[in-house]
Scaffold this motif. Sequence first.
Motif, PDB file in Angstrom:
ATOM      1  N   GLU A 146      17.367  81.431  56.064  1.00 23.76           N
ATOM      2  CA  GLU A 146      18.513  81.260  55.145  1.00 23.76           C
ATOM      3  C   GLU A 146      18.134  80.450  53.901  1.00 23.76           C
ATOM      4  OE1 GLU A 146      21.911  80.784  58.649  1.00 23.76           O
ATOM      5  OE2 GLU A 146      21.272  79.043  57.495  1.00 23.76           O
ATOM      6  N   ASN A 147      17.459  79.300  54.128  1.00 27.87           N
ATOM      7  CA  ASN A 147      17.272  78.325  53.039  1.00 27.87           C
ATOM      8  C   ASN A 147      15.831  78.130  52.593  1.00 27.87           C
ATOM      9  OD1 ASN A 147      19.957  77.891  53.244  1.00 27.87           O
ATOM     10  ND2 ASN A 147      19.818  75.850  54.155  1.00 27.87           N
ATOM     11  N   GLY A 148      14.894  78.550  53.400  1.00 26.93           N
ATOM     12  CA  GLY A 148      13.486  78.367  53.047  1.00 26.93           C
ATOM     13  C   GLY A 148      12.944  76.984  53.364  1.00 26.93           C
ATOM     14  N   HIS A 149      13.791  76.075  53.765  1.00 23.29           N
ATOM     15  CA  HIS A 149      13.314  74.740  54.144  1.00 23.29           C
ATOM     16  C   HIS A 149      14.352  74.088  55.042  1.00 23.29           C
ATOM     17  CE1 HIS A 149      16.081  73.693  50.883  1.00 23.29           C
ATOM     18  NE2 HIS A 149      16.193  72.531  51.485  1.00 23.29           N
ATOM     19  N   MET A 150      13.963  72.995  55.731  1.00 28.90           N
ATOM     20  CA  MET A 150      14.967  72.258  56.520  1.00 28.90           C
ATOM     21  C   MET A 150      14.486  70.845  56.846  1.00 28.90           C
ATOM     22  SD  MET A 150      14.848  73.790  60.392  1.00 28.90           S
ATOM     23  CE  MET A 150      16.243  72.831  60.916  1.00 28.90           C
ATOM     24  N   VAL A 151      15.463  69.964  57.138  1.00 33.36           N
ATOM     25  CA  VAL A 151      15.157  68.573  57.499  1.00 33.36           C
ATOM     26  C   VAL A 151      15.744  68.292  58.885  1.00 33.36           C
ATOM     27  CG1 VAL A 151      15.550  66.139  56.926  1.00 33.36           C
ATOM     28  CG2 VAL A 151      15.143  67.799  55.090  1.00 33.36           C
ATOM     29  N   ILE A 152      14.896  67.727  59.756  1.00 31.81           N
ATOM     30  CA  ILE A 152      15.351  67.354  61.104  1.00 31.81           C
ATOM     31  C   ILE A 152      15.270  65.835  61.232  1.00 31.81           C
ATOM     32  CG2 ILE A 152      14.896  67.547  63.589  1.00 31.81           C
ATOM     33  CD1 ILE A 152      13.507  70.250  62.988  1.00 31.81           C
ATOM     34  N   VAL A 153      16.384  65.216  61.643  1.00 28.18           N
ATOM     35  CA  VAL A 153      16.369  63.776  61.933  1.00 28.18           C
ATOM     36  C   VAL A 153      16.452  63.612  63.438  1.00 28.18           C
ATOM     37  CG1 VAL A 153      17.821  61.707  61.843  1.00 28.18           C
ATOM     38  CG2 VAL A 153      17.288  62.942  59.739  1.00 28.18           C
ATOM     39  N   ILE A 154      15.550  62.810  63.985  1.00 23.11           N
ATOM     40  CA  ILE A 154      15.552  62.632  65.438  1.00 23.11           C
ATOM     41  C   ILE A 154      15.518  61.144  65.786  1.00 23.11           C
ATOM     42  CG2 ILE A 154      13.014  62.945  65.605  1.00 23.11           C
ATOM     43  CD1 ILE A 154      13.721  64.443  68.335  1.00 23.11           C
ATOM     44  N   ALA A 155      16.451  60.711  66.635  1.00 19.84           N
ATOM     45  CA  ALA A 155      16.459  59.315  67.086  1.00 19.84           C
ATOM     46  C   ALA A 155      15.358  59.149  68.124  1.00 19.84           C
ATOM     47  CB  ALA A 155      17.812  58.965  67.689  1.00 19.84           C
ATOM     48  N   GLU A 156      14.750  57.965  68.145  1.00 18.00           N
ATOM     49  CA  GLU A 156      13.556  57.776  68.997  1.00 18.00           C
ATOM     50  C   GLU A 156      13.817  57.999  70.490  1.00 18.00           C
ATOM     51  OE1 GLU A 156      14.067  52.922  68.898  1.00 18.00           O
ATOM     52  OE2 GLU A 156      12.074  53.762  69.094  1.00 18.00           O
ATOM     53  N   GLY A 157      15.085  57.825  70.922  1.00 19.18           N
ATOM     54  CA  GLY A 157      15.385  57.992  72.354  1.00 19.18           C
ATOM     55  C   GLY A 157      15.818  59.413  72.702  1.00 19.18           C
ATOM     56  N   ALA A 158      15.883  60.306  71.700  1.00 20.63           N
ATOM     57  CA  ALA A 158      16.339  61.685  71.971  1.00 20.63           C
ATOM     58  C   ALA A 158      15.251  62.457  72.710  1.00 20.63           C
ATOM     59  CB  ALA A 158      16.671  62.392  70.660  1.00 20.63           C
ATOM     60  N   GLY A 159      15.692  63.390  73.524  1.00 17.48           N
ATOM     61  CA  GLY A 159      14.757  64.330  74.169  1.00 17.48           C
ATOM     62  C   GLY A 159      13.712  63.698  75.060  1.00 17.48           C
ATOM     63  N   GLN A 160      13.931  62.466  75.528  1.00 19.71           N
ATOM     64  CA  GLN A 160      12.915  61.800  76.362  1.00 19.71           C
ATOM     65  C   GLN A 160      12.718  62.537  77.690  1.00 19.71           C
ATOM     66  OE1 GLN A 160      10.802  59.066  75.738  1.00 19.71           O
ATOM     67  NE2 GLN A 160      11.467  59.291  73.616  1.00 19.71           N
ATOM     68  N   ASP A 161      13.772  63.233  78.163  1.00 23.76           N
ATOM     69  CA  ASP A 161      13.639  64.004  79.400  1.00 23.76           C
ATOM     70  C   ASP A 161      12.654  65.164  79.198  1.00 23.76           C
ATOM     71  OD1 ASP A 161      15.522  64.850  77.554  1.00 23.76           O
ATOM     72  OD2 ASP A 161      16.602  66.083  79.010  1.00 23.76           O
ATOM     73  N   LEU A 162      12.728  65.792  78.009  1.00 27.93           N
ATOM     74  CA  LEU A 162      11.811  66.897  77.724  1.00 27.93           C
ATOM     75  C   LEU A 162      10.372  66.406  77.635  1.00 27.93           C
ATOM     76  CD1 LEU A 162      13.820  68.761  74.923  1.00 27.93           C
ATOM     77  CD2 LEU A 162      13.721  69.295  77.352  1.00 27.93           C
ATOM     78  N   LEU A 163      10.203  65.234  76.995  1.00 30.30           N
ATOM     79  CA  LEU A 163       8.862  64.659  76.877  1.00 30.30           C
ATOM     80  C   LEU A 163       8.300  64.315  78.232  1.00 30.30           C
ATOM     81  CD1 LEU A 163       9.897  63.451  73.849  1.00 30.30           C
ATOM     82  CD2 LEU A 163       7.833  62.199  74.238  1.00 30.30           C
ATOM     83  N   ALA A 164       9.165  63.738  79.078  1.00 27.21           N
ATOM     84  CA  ALA A 164       8.707  63.317  80.407  1.00 27.21           C
ATOM     85  C   ALA A 164       8.187  64.531  81.180  1.00 27.21           C
ATOM     86  CB  ALA A 164       9.846  62.651  81.160  1.00 27.21           C
ATOM     87  N   GLU A 165       8.897  65.665  81.017  1.00 24.20           N
ATOM     88  CA  GLU A 165       8.456  66.892  81.698  1.00 24.20           C
ATOM     89  C   GLU A 165       7.076  67.313  81.215  1.00 24.20           C
ATOM     90  OE1 GLU A 165      11.161  70.127  81.078  1.00 24.20           O
ATOM     91  OE2 GLU A 165      12.779  69.010  82.045  1.00 24.20           O
ATOM     92  N   SER A 166       6.901  67.335  79.884  1.00 24.76           N
ATOM     93  CA  SER A 166       5.664  67.909  79.374  1.00 24.76           C
ATOM     94  C   SER A 166       4.518  66.894  79.350  1.00 24.76           C
ATOM     95  CB  SER A 166       5.870  68.532  78.005  1.00 24.76           C
ATOM     96  OG  SER A 166       5.966  67.553  77.034  1.00 24.76           O
ATOM     97  N   LEU A 167       4.807  65.602  79.270  1.00 21.50           N
ATOM     98  CA  LEU A 167       3.719  64.614  79.220  1.00 21.50           C
ATOM     99  C   LEU A 167       3.548  63.869  80.533  1.00 21.50           C
ATOM    100  CD1 LEU A 167       4.340  62.964  75.722  1.00 21.50           C
ATOM    101  CD2 LEU A 167       2.813  64.841  76.272  1.00 21.50           C
ATOM    102  N   GLN A 168       4.428  64.142  81.483  1.00 25.99           N
ATOM    103  CA  GLN A 168       4.433  63.417  82.760  1.00 25.99           C
ATOM    104  C   GLN A 168       4.316  61.916  82.528  1.00 25.99           C
ATOM    105  OE1 GLN A 168       1.330  65.508  84.681  1.00 25.99           O
ATOM    106  NE2 GLN A 168       2.653  67.211  85.157  1.00 25.99           N
ATOM    107  N   SER A 169       5.184  61.442  81.643  1.00 27.65           N
ATOM    108  CA  SER A 169       5.100  60.035  81.243  1.00 27.65           C
ATOM    109  C   SER A 169       5.536  59.118  82.381  1.00 27.65           C
ATOM    110  CB  SER A 169       5.971  59.802  80.029  1.00 27.65           C
ATOM    111  OG  SER A 169       7.271  60.207  80.313  1.00 27.65           O
TER     112      SER A 169
END
Length: 479
Positions: free
Chosen positions: A316-339
């Motif tokens: 649609e726009n050719g570009h985009m900005v994503i803002v992510i808080a440091e505590g977001a998605g930690q469950d996903l990270l734990a799965e993939s990094l076995q943290s």
Amino acid sequence: MGHSGNLQLKVVNGDAGYVLEDVPHLTDYIPDLPTYPNPLQFNAAYSVVKQYFVNVDDTVSQKIVVHKDSPRGTHFRRAGPRQKVYFVSDEVHACIVTCGGLCPGLNTVIREIVCGLYHMYGVSKILGIDGGYRGFYSKNTINLTPKVVNDIHKRGGTILGTSRGGHDTSKIVDSIQDRGINQVYIIGGDGTQKGAAVIYEEIRQRGLKVAVAGIPKTIDNDIPVHISGPAVIDKSFGFDTAVEEAQRAINAAHVEAESIENGIGVVKLMGRYCGFIAMYATLGSRDVDCCLIPESPFYLEGEGGLYEFIEKRLKENGHMVIVIAEGAGQDLLAESLQSMNQQDASGNKLLQDVGLWISHKIKDHFARLHKMAINLKYIDPTYMIRAIPSNASDNVYCTLLAQSAVHGAVAGYTGFTVGPVNGRHAYIPFNRINERQNQVVITDRMWARVLSSTNQPSFLSANELAKFKREKPSCPVVG
Ligand SMILES: Nc1ncnc2c1ncn2[C@@H]1O[C@H](COP(=O)(O)OP(=O)(O)O)[C@@H](O)[C@H]1O
Ligand SMILES: O=P(O)(O)OC[C@H]1O[C@](O)(COP(=O)(O)O)[C@@H](O)[C@@H]1O
Ligand SMILES: [Mg+2]
């Protein structure tokens, strides 16, 4: 009015459902303390004030949106100078300590406690405790005077230093007792205020005439503040400054993304357990296409996932900005990094770098697809937004917090935190501040505003949404 209370709760019930959640007073456990006239009435600067003192019975209502038949609800004691004080100037020996992570405005609060004590109450014995709680028993102190603190509000950080961990209650109270300190000003976040509550309890058990005042600091807004959701305090100091500084990173990400084909700017902002900075920075900027916070789970693959949304937005726009808080998605990270479940010295969860992780995931995904070449730039301004001096509006706010704390301690109140409740400064018992952590309520209108402004997916199925609505009732006060 009937009293019911123990060490933690001092509740007064009145007519029509009126409840006062009062704060402790030195006279609760040391009867017959002498009182003195408040020296403020002889102060040239304050002589212009029509009414010097707040009425002892003034309280501030937590609820301002009411119905015709609503009960009057919870109230807190109004902050401000009292006619009678429980300390004479020469007797006061105050100390100030800063604990936990940095936050814009710490130095301003220190400055204004020192200047408030000195100029309003003639107090000159004020000690700075070096390096957080452990400084009480393991470091030298710093003598604080208006001259020493004169310029410190222009600097970021805290001139006293800070630390995590090291809260040894008996050693801290021994140090307070040995040094003859009788007013303790404790500036810090959720962990610090819990520590302050324990110090107050120990002081009370030892029967010491020592007032303990907390000044809430939280860049994350994880103390029950009233940015969104059911809360007590309107907002925490330094938050405005941090959100303002975050704009600079978002602007840079937007400029970078806009200047290149299929540019993606990823900005990681602070917020260990809650996404207030990310949410407000997103709403403030209007350049953000997607805001990811700990409170709102998201997923990457498949229909309605992040990858699909990125592809759509880039087309649609050719570009985009994503803002992510440091505590977001930690469950996903734990799965993939076995943290591992690591903690810092204060027991806070140590987080994996979600910004770096998500940037790699997005790059990998589009490289694997071969159908769209993307250009991703990752910006991590996390420490930059908290290491700066507070802006003008936060400086004024810090001044009011510091002065409220000073008025309260001198008037003999103890075991309290200061903060504005619906715009009026009040004294709030520690238990109220410590009872739970503040989080963005994703079923509130504020989060809906973010979704509407970015037009991002909510990442929630109808079932999940219904579950959230059941679990987290929305706050009737947020407009
Ligand atoms: N439950 C608790 N009881 C006593 N002290 C605590 C508690 N939680 C944290 N603290 C102390 O408070 C200080 C600051 O806590 P921390 O979580 O690092 O920062 P913040 O106050 O900013 O949340 C640390 O010195 C820590 O040991
Ligand atoms: O690296 P540090 O100094 O432990 O700080 C990181 C944490 O400190 C914060 O800035 C503030 O947290 P506190 O207010 O609880 O100290 C969090 O946003 C962040 O997760
Ligand atoms: Mg904390």
